[in-house]
Design a protein around this motif. Structure first.
Motif, PDB file in Angstrom:
ATOM      1  N   HIS A 219       0.727  -1.453   0.060  1.00 15.68           N
ATOM      2  CA  HIS A 219      -0.048   0.031  -0.102  1.00 15.68           C
ATOM      3  C   HIS A 219       0.553   1.115   0.046  1.00 15.68           C
ATOM      4  CE1 HIS A 219      -3.852  -2.433   0.258  1.00 15.68           C
ATOM      5  NE2 HIS A 219      -3.470  -2.687   1.399  1.00 15.68           N
ATOM      6  N   ILE A 220       1.896   1.521   1.024  1.00 17.69           N
ATOM      7  CA  ILE A 220       3.119   2.408   0.680  1.00 17.69           C
ATOM      8  C   ILE A 220       4.344   1.986  -0.650  1.00 17.69           C
ATOM      9  CG2 ILE A 220       5.238   3.342   1.907  1.00 17.69           C
ATOM     10  CD1 ILE A 220       4.098   2.437   4.039  1.00 17.69           C
ATOM     11  N   ALA A 221       3.567   1.113  -1.314  1.00 16.60           N
ATOM     12  CA  ALA A 221       4.529   1.849  -2.730  1.00 16.60           C
ATOM     13  C   ALA A 221       3.529   2.737  -3.792  1.00 16.60           C
ATOM     14  CB  ALA A 221       4.576   0.328  -3.701  1.00 16.60           C
ATOM     15  N   GLY A 222       4.839   3.606  -3.971  1.00 17.98           N
ATOM     16  CA  GLY A 222       4.381   4.733  -5.223  1.00 17.98           C
ATOM     17  C   GLY A 222       4.264   5.679  -4.125  1.00 17.98           C
TER      18      GLY A 222
ATOM     19  N   LEU B 187       3.801   0.499  10.096  1.00 19.15           N
ATOM     20  CA  LEU B 187       4.911   1.894   8.476  1.00 19.15           C
ATOM     21  C   LEU B 187       5.899   2.009   8.420  1.00 19.15           C
ATOM     22  CD1 LEU B 187       1.691   4.198   8.886  1.00 19.15           C
ATOM     23  CD2 LEU B 187       2.140   2.806   7.331  1.00 19.15           C
ATOM     24  N   CYS B 188       6.617   2.620   9.919  1.00 16.80           N
ATOM     25  CA  CYS B 188       8.175   3.068   9.411  1.00 16.80           C
ATOM     26  C   CYS B 188       8.933   1.570   8.422  1.00 16.80           C
ATOM     27  CB  CYS B 188       8.684   3.830  10.137  1.00 16.80           C
ATOM     28  SG  CYS B 188       8.827   5.246  10.509  1.00 16.80           S
ATOM     29  N   ASN B 189       9.135   0.795   9.136  1.00 16.83           N
ATOM     30  CA  ASN B 189       9.441  -0.696   8.721  1.00 16.83           C
ATOM     31  C   ASN B 189       9.052  -0.357   7.046  1.00 16.83           C
ATOM     32  OD1 ASN B 189      10.429  -1.038  11.182  1.00 16.83           O
ATOM     33  ND2 ASN B 189       9.643  -2.274  11.942  1.00 16.83           N
ATOM     34  N   ALA B 190       7.306  -0.516   6.642  1.00 16.25           N
ATOM     35  CA  ALA B 190       6.485  -1.398   5.081  1.00 16.25           C
ATOM     36  C   ALA B 190       7.761   0.345   4.255  1.00 16.25           C
ATOM     37  CB  ALA B 190       5.671  -0.881   5.914  1.00 16.25           C
ATOM     38  N   ILE B 191       8.014   1.003   5.228  1.00 16.36           N
ATOM     39  CA  ILE B 191       8.750   2.259   4.106  1.00 16.36           C
ATOM     40  C   ILE B 191      10.235   2.008   3.681  1.00 16.36           C
ATOM     41  CG2 ILE B 191       9.994   4.408   4.355  1.00 16.36           C
ATOM     42  CD1 ILE B 191       7.177   5.600   5.277  1.00 16.36           C
TER      43      ILE B 191
ATOM     44  N   ALA C 236      11.200  -1.245   4.111  1.00 13.70           N
ATOM     45  CA  ALA C 236      11.368  -2.898   3.051  1.00 13.70           C
ATOM     46  C   ALA C 236      11.258  -2.394   1.643  1.00 13.70           C
ATOM     47  CB  ALA C 236       9.864  -3.688   3.526  1.00 13.70           C
ATOM     48  N   ASN C 237      10.308  -0.937   1.203  1.00 15.76           N
ATOM     49  CA  ASN C 237      10.760  -0.494  -0.144  1.00 15.76           C
ATOM     50  C   ASN C 237      11.511   0.245  -0.649  1.00 15.76           C
ATOM     51  OD1 ASN C 237       7.803  -1.651  -0.409  1.00 15.76           O
ATOM     52  ND2 ASN C 237       6.810   0.190   0.682  1.00 15.76           N
ATOM     53  N   THR C 238      12.488   0.388   0.029  1.00 14.04           N
ATOM     54  CA  THR C 238      13.884   0.939  -0.441  1.00 14.04           C
ATOM     55  C   THR C 238      13.410   1.934  -1.405  1.00 14.04           C
ATOM     56  OG1 THR C 238      14.981  -0.864  -1.998  1.00 14.04           O
ATOM     57  CG2 THR C 238      15.081  -1.416  -0.145  1.00 14.04           C
ATOM     58  N   PRO C 239      12.669   2.916  -0.541  1.00 17.87           N
ATOM     59  CA  PRO C 239      12.700   4.394  -1.446  1.00 17.87           C
ATOM     60  C   PRO C 239      14.359   4.807  -2.399  1.00 17.87           C
ATOM     61  CG  PRO C 239      11.949   4.705   0.311  1.00 17.87           C
ATOM     62  CD  PRO C 239      12.737   3.319   0.290  1.00 17.87           C
ATOM     63  N   LYS C 240      14.154   5.475  -2.872  1.00 19.15           N
ATOM     64  CA  LYS C 240      15.281   5.993  -3.342  1.00 19.15           C
ATOM     65  C   LYS C 240      15.234   7.054  -3.241  1.00 19.15           C
ATOM     66  CE  LYS C 240      15.410   3.868  -8.209  1.00 19.15           C
ATOM     67  NZ  LYS C 240      14.446   4.454  -9.926  1.00 19.15           N
ATOM     68  N   LYS C 241      14.414   8.079  -2.703  1.00 18.64           N
ATOM     69  CA  LYS C 241      14.040   9.182  -1.754  1.00 18.64           C
ATOM     70  C   LYS C 241      13.107   9.136  -0.585  1.00 18.64           C
ATOM     71  CE  LYS C 241       9.957  11.782  -4.053  1.00 18.64           C
ATOM     72  NZ  LYS C 241       9.955  12.953  -4.850  1.00 18.64           N
ATOM     73  N   PRO C 242      13.894  10.229  -0.030  1.00 23.36           N
ATOM     74  CA  PRO C 242      13.398   9.467   1.797  1.00 23.36           C
ATOM     75  C   PRO C 242      11.143  10.179   1.765  1.00 23.36           C
ATOM     76  CG  PRO C 242      15.129  11.633   1.913  1.00 23.36           C
ATOM     77  CD  PRO C 242      14.929  11.203   0.635  1.00 23.36           C
TER      78      PRO C 242
ATOM     79  N   ASN D  12      18.945  11.662  11.069  1.00 23.57           N
ATOM     80  CA  ASN D  12      19.194  11.874  10.072  1.00 23.57           C
ATOM     81  C   ASN D  12      19.263  10.382   8.421  1.00 23.57           C
ATOM     82  OD1 ASN D  12      20.890  13.601  10.188  1.00 23.57           O
ATOM     83  ND2 ASN D  12      21.918  12.507  11.988  1.00 23.57           N
ATOM     84  N   ASP D  13      18.179  10.078   8.800  1.00 24.69           N
ATOM     85  CA  ASP D  13      17.304   8.373   7.980  1.00 24.69           C
ATOM     86  C   ASP D  13      17.123   8.367   6.861  1.00 24.69           C
ATOM     87  OD1 ASP D  13      15.678   5.803   9.305  1.00 24.69           O
ATOM     88  OD2 ASP D  13      15.449   6.363   7.455  1.00 24.69           O
ATOM     89  N   THR D  14      18.226   7.716   5.756  1.00 23.70           N
ATOM     90  CA  THR D  14      17.484   7.827   4.687  1.00 23.70           C
ATOM     91  C   THR D  14      16.320   7.893   3.799  1.00 23.70           C
ATOM     92  OG1 THR D  14      19.016   5.570   3.799  1.00 23.70           O
ATOM     93  CG2 THR D  14      20.953   7.549   4.381  1.00 23.70           C
ATOM     94  N   MET D  15      15.715   7.330   4.944  1.00 22.88           N
ATOM     95  CA  MET D  15      14.038   6.573   3.995  1.00 22.88           C
ATOM     96  C   MET D  15      13.149   7.262   4.517  1.00 22.88           C
ATOM     97  SD  MET D  15      15.345   2.584   3.285  1.00 22.88           S
ATOM     98  CE  MET D  15      16.202   2.154   2.673  1.00 22.88           C
ATOM     99  N   VAL D  16      13.258   7.748   6.605  1.00 23.36           N
ATOM    100  CA  VAL D  16      12.093   8.561   5.989  1.00 23.36           C
ATOM    101  C   VAL D  16      12.304   9.395   6.923  1.00 23.36           C
ATOM    102  CG1 VAL D  16       9.740   8.031   8.081  1.00 23.36           C
ATOM    103  CG2 VAL D  16      11.364   5.822   6.931  1.00 23.36           C
ATOM    104  N   GLU D  17      11.783  10.612   6.237  1.00 28.13           N
ATOM    105  CA  GLU D  17      11.350  12.040   7.215  1.00 28.13           C
ATOM    106  C   GLU D  17      10.372  11.690   8.114  1.00 28.13           C
ATOM    107  OE1 GLU D  17      14.977  14.228   3.971  1.00 28.13           O
ATOM    108  OE2 GLU D  17      13.046  14.608   4.115  1.00 28.13           O
ATOM    109  N   TRP D  18      10.446  12.651   8.955  1.00 24.87           N
ATOM    110  CA  TRP D  18       9.696  13.141   9.689  1.00 24.87           C
ATOM    111  C   TRP D  18       8.841  14.481  10.162  1.00 24.87           C
ATOM    112  CZ3 TRP D  18       9.758  14.141  15.273  1.00 24.87           C
ATOM    113  CH2 TRP D  18      10.486  14.283  15.564  1.00 24.87           C
ATOM    114  N   VAL D  19       6.972  14.075  10.338  1.00 30.51           N
ATOM    115  CA  VAL D  19       7.141  15.667  11.461  1.00 30.51           C
ATOM    116  C   VAL D  19       6.065  15.403  12.411  1.00 30.51           C
ATOM    117  CG1 VAL D  19       6.071  18.189  11.057  1.00 30.51           C
ATOM    118  CG2 VAL D  19       7.484  17.499   9.881  1.00 30.51           C
ATOM    119  N   ALA D  20       5.759  15.302  13.242  1.00 23.42           N
ATOM    120  CA  ALA D  20       4.812  14.426  14.662  1.00 23.42           C
ATOM    121  C   ALA D  20       4.151  16.485  15.006  1.00 23.42           C
ATOM    122  CB  ALA D  20       4.632  14.797  15.602  1.00 23.42           C
TER     123      ALA D  20
END
Length: 241
Positions: free
Chosen positions: A65-68, A100-104, A106-112, A167-175
């Motif tokens: 579901h997160i893919a794309g 959800l972060c683990n799933a991101i 797992a998809n190894t996105p090209k950008k965060p 500094n995570d290369t796959m997930v950036e966040w705001v709470a």
């Protein structure tokens, strides 16, 4: 851009879906019941509705579901009933954030991928020296004992702060930390601060759910705003008239 929204049928989540669509985004909305979505958006061509309970999805389904997607937004919360507050899952928001972060990853996105979490002004940002009174500390300690959803909100934000970090290369966040939530029909002026400017317990301000939804959608859609707030826990208030 495409955003996956969890908690999309909730009081704020459904407004976030509408705001994202208004800003030209494609949206995937995970809901247990599509009937709770507003009629005005149900037939939107840019909306994909996924009928599921977020924690019942397998890891593979979640990654699919997160893919794309370019962003994930969580408006998950506990129903204000005895079962919702004290029943399972006790860690709905935290467990969903972690998975959800683990799933991101797992998809190894090209950008965060952007992850926006709706949190609460009653939760301190422990990356900052946010002063609170002794009285508020006592009340928060009681909330931790008596209200499991408060602990869930704290742990969800802490997961982003400590496990994902800056500094995570796959997930950036705001709470996003709203103060006292109210219902209003339209977006109005609002103010955003790095930390609370008033006591969330003894002098709470107000912010409309639609303003929170607008801010979350704009964070996702506006890269300059994202760069300003990423890795932080901004507090939002509706502007006093």
């Amino acid at each position: 851009m495409t955003t996956l929204v969890v908690g999309a049928s909730g009081a704020t989540g459904r407004l976030l879906v509408a705001q994202l669509l208004n800003q030209g985004q494609h949206v995937k909305a995970i809901v247990r019941s599509a009937e709770k979505l507003p009629e005005a958006i149900k037939n939107e061509s840019r909306l994909t509705v996924i009928k599921a309970s977020i924690l019942e999805l397998s890891d593979a389904e979640m990654a699919e579901h997160i893919a794309g997607c370019d962003a994930v937004a969580s408006c998950l919360g506990h129903n204000l009933t005895l079962k919702g507050i004290y029943g399972k899952p006790r860690r709905l928001v935290t467990d969903a954030t972690r998975r959800l972060c683990n799933a991101i990853n797992a998809n190894t996105p090209k950008k965060p991928i952007k992850y926006v979490l709706m949190n609460t002004s009653g939760n301190r940002n422990r990356d900052l020296d946010e002063p609170i009174s002794f009285g508020q500390k006592c009340v928060i300690a009681l909330l931790r004992l008596l209200l499991p959803p408060h602990v869930d909100n704290e742990k969800a934000a802490d997961y982003l702060r400590t496990n994902i970090g800056q500094n995570d290369t796959m997930v950036e966040w705001v709470a996003v930390r709203p103060d006292g939530l109210i219902d209003e029909p339209m977006v109005t002026e609002y103010e955003v601060y790095p930390s609370p400017i008033r006591s969330a317990i003894f002098d709470a301000g107000k912010v409309s759910r639609i303003n929170v939804a607008h801010f979350m959608a704009t964070l996702i859609n506006n890269d300059d705003l994202w760069q300003k707030w990423k890795g932080q826990m901004p507090v939002i208030y509706s502007k006093a008239e």
